[in-house]
Each structure stands twice: as C-alpha cells, then as structure tokens.
Design an enzyme around this catalytic site. Structure first.
Site, PDB file in Angstrom:
ATOM      1  N   SER A 237       9.404   0.803  -0.437  1.00 54.36           N
ATOM      2  CA  SER A 237       9.244  -0.141  -1.457  1.00 54.36           C
ATOM      3  C   SER A 237      10.632  -0.072  -1.921  1.00 54.36           C
ATOM      4  O   SER A 237      11.802  -1.111  -1.733  1.00 54.36           O
ATOM      5  CB  SER A 237       8.305   0.670  -1.925  1.00 54.36           C
ATOM      6  OG  SER A 237       8.162   0.173  -3.129  1.00 54.36           O
ATOM      7  N   ASP A 461       0.509  -6.007   2.695  1.00 53.54           N
ATOM      8  CA  ASP A 461       0.944  -5.313   1.454  1.00 53.54           C
ATOM      9  C   ASP A 461       1.008  -6.187   0.250  1.00 53.54           C
ATOM     10  O   ASP A 461       0.945  -7.322   0.370  1.00 53.54           O
ATOM     11  CB  ASP A 461       2.526  -4.675   2.155  1.00 53.54           C
ATOM     12  CG  ASP A 461       2.929  -4.001   0.883  1.00 53.54           C
ATOM     13  OD1 ASP A 461       2.091  -4.410   0.263  1.00 53.54           O
ATOM     14  OD2 ASP A 461       3.773  -3.379   1.300  1.00 53.54           O
ATOM     15  N   HIS A 491       0.347  -0.134   1.399  1.00 55.55           N
ATOM     16  CA  HIS A 491       1.782  -0.070   1.637  1.00 55.55           C
ATOM     17  C   HIS A 491       3.118   1.643   1.903  1.00 55.55           C
ATOM     18  O   HIS A 491       1.956   2.091   1.468  1.00 55.55           O
ATOM     19  CB  HIS A 491       1.812   0.267  -0.266  1.00 55.55           C
ATOM     20  CG  HIS A 491       2.748  -0.321  -1.411  1.00 55.55           C
ATOM     21  ND1 HIS A 491       4.187  -1.083  -1.081  1.00 55.55           N
ATOM     22  CD2 HIS A 491       4.296   0.781  -1.507  1.00 55.55           C
ATOM     23  CE1 HIS A 491       5.371  -1.313  -1.672  1.00 55.55           C
ATOM     24  NE2 HIS A 491       5.126   0.362  -1.849  1.00 55.55           N
TER      25      HIS A 491
END
Length: 548
Positions: A237, A461, A491
């Site tokens: 991320s 995602d 995710h």
C-alpha cells in the site's frame, strides 16, 4: 501476538473514518538548497549508521514480540538538512535468517542479507514482520533473509506524533449522515481546522519533517545500519510509494523490491486525486460484497440481489442511527466496520452474519465487530496523526472548501459508500499550517542503476486501484515486472492469500527472476458463507496483518 495484531488491524481500519488540520509555519527557505542539504545529510547519517550498526537485544515488553525476535533503536535526524541536530529514535525488529546455507543442500537458502518490510498507512508499524518467519508460506524466504520490521518516524515509540486526545479520538457512538447537509459539512470543516490546530499545538514546527522523502532517507540509514550495501525491501500500500521514492533517490542501493498493492505514483494524483480514485475503488468492492452476500441468501437471508442486501444494510443503519447498538455503535462505527469489506474479503462472512443477526433481534455480533476498542485508542490516534501529517506535507492540496465540496458532491453520486468519509478524513490538509508543502517526487526508473523490481496487484483492489500498479510499472521502467491477481480485490496480495502470487514473489526474492514482464494468477477462492457459530471451523491460515 494476536492481541497486538488485532489492535493494529483496528487502528488501520480507523484510518478511513477518523475525524481528522495546522502547525506553526516554517521560515521561508530555498527548496533547492534544502533538498541538496538534506541529500548530503542523509549520506552523512548513513555513513555514521554503517559504522555504528544496530545493537539488537530482547524486545521491550510493550512490543509484544517474543523470542527469537530482537529489537534495536536507530537514530535518525529529524531534519536531514541538519544531520547533527535533533534526532529521532526508530524502533527496529529482526529475526535472523534460519537457513543453513549452501552446505544444507539448497543454494537459495544462503543468507542474502536483510528483507525490510513496510505495511503502509502511512502510520502503520511493521515491527510485527519478523513473526512471519514461523508461517509456512514464508519458510524459504525466512531461511535466506533476516526479516526486518520497523516503526517509521512518528509511529509507536518512534518519536510518536499526536494530534488529539486518544479518548476524543475513540469517542462513541458517532453519527454520520449518508447525505451530509450544508450544516453538517460546516461542522466537519470546523472539526478539520481544529484537528490541524491540534497537530500544530502538540508537535510544533517539527510537524513539517514527517514526509515520504524523510521516510525514504530513514530507510537509507536503516539499510546502512543493517550492514547491507543494497536494500531488499517489500512495501504494501503506502509502502509501495515509499519504496518507489527510495528507488528514485537511491537506485544504486536497490537490490530487490516488491511493491504489493501499488499506490499510483503520478505526481498529479498524489494525494488529493488518489483519494478520489480510492472512493470509486471502494464502491466497486462494496458492490462485490453485496453481490457475494446475495449469492448466499440461503445462509444469511439478507436478499437475493445486491440491491436487496443494500436495503438490509440501510435498515441496520437506520436502526443504529435511532438507537446506537450496545450504546456505542452508531452509523460512524457501523461504516468503519463495514469499510473493511472493501479491503479484505475474509471478513465478509462475519460481517454478513452480523447484519443477519441484528435484523433477527440480536445486536451482539455487530457490537463485537464494530464497537471501538478502548485499548487501541492511543495507537489508533497515533496512526491517524502520522497518516495525516505525511499526506498533508507530501503535496499541495486544495485550500478552498468549495473545491472539496464540488469534487466530492459529484463523486458521491457514483460512489456514495466512502466518498464523504474519505473527504472528511483528509480535509485537515486544506488547512494544514506547514507553509512549504513539498512537490511530489517524480518517481522514475534509472535502467543503468535500478535492478529488476516486482509489482503485485489485485485487479479489483479498492484501496489502491489497479491503474496505479500499471503506472508504477511504467515509471519503474523495463526492469519492472507485474503480477496481477485477476478478478480479486483483497488489499495486500502477498503472504498466504494466493499460492500463485506467493510463488512469484518467493522466486523473485530468492533468485531475482521475475518470469516475464506481465503475468497473471487466478483469483484466490471467495470465502465460504459461515454463521458466527461455526466460523472457527472455517479458519484460514494466518496472514500478514492488514496493510493500509
């Protein structure tokens, strides 16, 4: 361990809902000179760290990291333009490589240095990472690498940031209207301004130094302190953006890099437009959850179509708006809990079962899943403070409420689920008191210096939409490969969710082989419907804690 990870997961989820604005303005300086001084200061700090090394000892009890994990403290400059000035102490954790080397019959098990992990946020701690050495899917990587986690600047005990009292942060219940009125919007503008003032009041001028650029410089110093000439790194991320900035600044110090669930690094999208894109992505994933629940109407009784399941959710929402469940779950807590369905499909069975139980007259499961945990309030407040500081400092944001209102009103017509919550979370950046916002780094690969890298992404995602992975691969150049999990949207793909993805990542980390510029993996199986009574029977293997 599970208690600590559960608290970290709760803090991560709270990022997208917290009511999150300024610090005293810094004196005007020459940005080019500042940048040159900071670059020189980072090299000075890295040289000193290479000599000093790290003194790993048993971890303090507060870290909840058992043997054989060891902890150390890394000193880094608050301001790299003044490397001999005030310092921050970053917490570092490590599990040493378990392999026996080539003599053990597996050349790939020879120690290959350290693998450093950042789980994202910004604001999340990666100190838990060495614990994955005990998981089957990490066995070969743990044999070859020292697994290293750390708490970035501002996080945990690493010079912790704070913008409000944790009790205020965790106050419940809260009520969030689905369609905010002009009056409610004015209240949130005032709250964002107050939050920014709280950041300024609690941190002062130091607030300006919590940036991705400084996080990348800290990573450079950490690499040197670990004794590695080149960095092996895995970021998830926000950690992908941090890794991409590092690769741009220090291409000659990159060994291997895995980017899991990539942030779009286009400077024009960092960070305001990335958040608009995220709201659209969350809408798609919310629709995926509704559709899955409708397909399992026999288990949950919430409706045979996505629209019917949405209507069931709205019935629950209206009920907790009138009377908070358990006295603590209002529409704010409900939304926070169900936002996690857009991040991780493994929570779908529990969330669907909780809705079904509530509509049958049993609010207990919903309260257990959505009620705030007082024990995680300080951690959640700290996580949100770091998140806000880094994003606000990293890039210019619109400073007039009219722009935010116009853009989000339009967006909410197509993506109502998360648009306004996301906007109000980031709104302190409109009123941020640090006068010198930096320009986003122009992420780019340098083929002569940057070795092969690996981007991993799920096609659906929501938190980091798939176009960001394509953009990151393009910017990193011909040496960047992309592994796509098709038709899936959880995710954070690496680490036990998809065997095909894990094989590609393991092969790359052990050999440097990326097996083609773009490859695909079939999606991991959707979760099976279960009731709250038999969910233990469907327990999945342990995964990395949620990335954010």
């Amino acid at each position: 361990m599970r208690t600590k990870l559960a608290r970290r997961a709760a803090a991560a989820a709270a990022l997208c809902l917290t009511l999150c604005s300024p610090a005293p303005a810094r004196a005007a300086t020459d940005p080019a000179l500042d940048s040159a001084l900071a670059a020189a200061g980072a090299e000075q700090a890295a040289r000193a760290a290479a000599v000093a090394g790290l003194d790993f000892r048993p971890c303090p009890a507060v870290e909840e990291l058992p043997d054989p994990v060891r902890c150390a403290t890394l000193r880094v400059p608050l301001d790299y333009a003044r490397p001999d000035g005030p310092q921050l102490s970053l917490t570092v954790s490590r599990a040493t490589a378990t392999g026996g080397g080539p003599a053990a019959g597996d050349r790939e098990s020879a120690r290959q240095g350290s693998l450093v992990y950042n789980p994202g946020g910004p604001g999340a701690s990666g100190t838990f990472f060495p614990l994955v050495a005990d998981l089957p899917e990490w066995k070969r990587v743990a044999a070859a690498y020292d697994l290293v986690g750390y708490a970035p600047r501002g996080v945990g005990r690493s010079g912790p940031l704070s913008c409000q009292d944790p009790a205020e942060y965790a106050a419940a219940p809260t009520q969030i209207p689905a369609d905010p009125s002009p009056r409610y919007k004015r209240e949130r503008v005032a709250a964002a301004q107050d939050y920014a003032r709280g950041c300024a009041r609690r941190t002062g001028a130091d607030l300006a130094y919590y940036t991705t650029l400084n996080n990348a410089r800290d990573l450079h110093v950490l690499r040197a302190a670990l004794g590695d000439a080149r960095l092996s790194f895995m970021g998830a991320s926000y950690g992908t953006y941090l890794g991409a900035v590092y690769a741009t600044l220090y291409p000659g110090h990159v060994r291997r890099m895995v980017f899991d669930s990539a942030v779009n690094p286009d400077p024009g999208r960092v960070w305001y437009r990335n958040n608009l894109d995220q709201a659209r992505g969350f809408e798609r994933r919310w629709a995926d959850f509704l559709g899955w629940t409708a397909r399992h109407h026999d288990a949950y009784g919430l409706g045979t179509t996505a629209q019917a399941v949405q209507a069931s959710y709205e019935r629950v929402r209206a009920a907790v708006a009138r009377t908070p469940a358990g006295g603590v779950v209002g529409t704010g807590q409900l939304h926070s809990a169900y936002l996690r369905t857009a991040y991780y499909d493994e929570v779908w069975p529990d969330r669907a079962a909780a809705l079904a139980a509530f509509l049958r007259g049993d609010p207990g499961p919903l309260v257990r899943q959505a009620a705030p945990d007082p024990g995680s309030a300080a951690e959640g407040e700290n996580t949100t403070a770091v998140y806000t500081a880094v994003l606000c400092n990293d890039a210019p944001w619109p400073t007039d409420w009219e722009t935010w209102d116009r853009d989000n009103t339009e967006l909410a017509r197509a993506a109502p689920f998360e648009t306004w919550a996301n906007a109000f979370l980031n709104l302190p950046c409109a009123y941020w008191p640090v006068s010198e916002r930096q320009r986003p780094v122009e992420v780019r690969g340098q083929p002569a210096a940057l070795p092969r890298t690996l981007v991993v992404a799920a096609e659906r995602d929501g938190a980091t939409p798939y176009p960001g992975a394509l953009e990151l691969q393009r910017r990193l150049g011909a040496g960047a490969a992309l592994v796509t999990e098709e038709g899936a949207g959880t995710h954070g793909v690496v680490g036990g969710r998809n065997d095909c993805v894990d094989r590609h990542v393991e092969r790359y980390l052990l050999t440097g082989d990326t097996r083609g510029r773009r490859v695909t993996c079939a999606p991991h199986p959707e979760p099976a419907p279960v009731s709250l009574d038999d969910r233990a029977a469907s327990a999945r293997r342990a995964l990395l804690p949620p990335v954010v």
